[in-house]
Design an enzyme around this catalytic site. Structure first.
Site: not given
Length: 287
Positions: A124, A145, A157, A195
């Protein structure tokens, strides 16, 4: 590189929350799955998680009946031997979020899998390029991800490393879509899209609570009603795991500087062992 149409068996490294979720959605989509973890009890726990999740899917009507759930479980083989991933046509790594561990896993995968097998990482925050450098096939390494919980969340992702081949990127999108997901793409920059934006949002929510801007309930309620998100920052942090949030924020802080400095209260909660839902206490308390 193997084409998506040639992918029949998916290897998954890790049987924890993310690994078991990835194994589940792959099996439900019709792939044979080899799910590996370092200890048999971790593998068994992964199967328990999968069965509970599939039961919920049946009860909610997302799966037609118990036979579909049983068939999905039967398509998953559990193992503690990494070498058994040698039969996989595609491997997704979901091990601990530590660079040294991931590089060790990828170096081993490089040895046990065929040279044309794509190796994907569910990281991540960590660099795809650095993970790929542990292999002799960096052009076949890509980030996929998945969001937590994997069987529920719609998005994946796709992260492109410095040497990731464009056809591998296309395969990552296609594989994710074959699992019923929608995708977006990010360059290999710290935190990627999700993130890089999400962790500061959570971090600032923690700071606002610690500084007495509002109660934790009103911070979460204000963000849900004011921005139409399903969870506020403190509730979401508990759901993700405060230790996971802290690790991700510290990685971003190291790479991007002071604007990502972890909130003091977040560090204090983790030091106290109050990690959120998984420990029964975080910013809120849980049964």
């Amino acid at each position: 590189m193997r084409e998506l149409e040639a992918v029949e068996t998916v290897g998954v490294v890790g049987a924890g929350t993310m690994g078991s979720g990835i194994a589940q959605v792959a099996a439900v989509a019709g792939y044979d799955v080899v799910m590996r973890d370092v200890k048999s009890e971790f593998v068994d726990r992964g199967f328990d998680t999968i069965r509970s999740s599939l039961d919920r899917k049946v009860n909610s009507g997302d799966l037609s009946d118990d036979d579909d759930a049983d068939a999905a479980v039967e398509r998953i083989e559990g193992t503690t031997e990494l070498a058994e991933l040698g039969e996989a046509d595609l491997v997704v790594e979901a091990a601990v979020e530590e660079m040294e561990i991931k590089q060790d896993v990828f170096a081993d995968l490089d040895d046990v899998t065929d040279d044309d097998v794509v190796l994907a990482t569910n990281t991540s925050t960590l660099s795809i390029t650095t993970i790929a450098s542990a292999t002799e096939r960096p052009e076949l390494v890509v980030g996929v991800h998945f969001m937590n919980p994997v069987p529920v969340m719609k998005g994946v992702e796709v992260v492109v490393g410095e040497k990731t081949d464009s056809e591998v990127v296309e395969l990552a999108h296609g594989f994710s879509e074959a699992l019923g997901k929608e995708t977006w793409e990010s360059d290999d920059k710290p935190g990627f899209v999700s993130n890089r934006i999400l962790m500061p949002w959570i971090n600032e929510g923690v700071r606002a609570y610690d500084e007495g801007v509002a109660t934790k309930e009103d911070i979460d309620r204000g963000m849900k009603l004011g921005t139409n998100v399903p969870m506020g920052p403190l509730e979401l942090a508990d759901h993700i795991g405060l230790d996971v949030c802290l690790d991700a924020t510290e990685t971003l802080h190291e790479e991007l500087g002071d604007r990502y400095t972890p909130a003091y209260l977040l560090k204090r909660k983790v030091d106290a062992g109050d990690l959120g839902k998984k420990t029964g206490r975080g910013f809120y308390e849980y049964d």
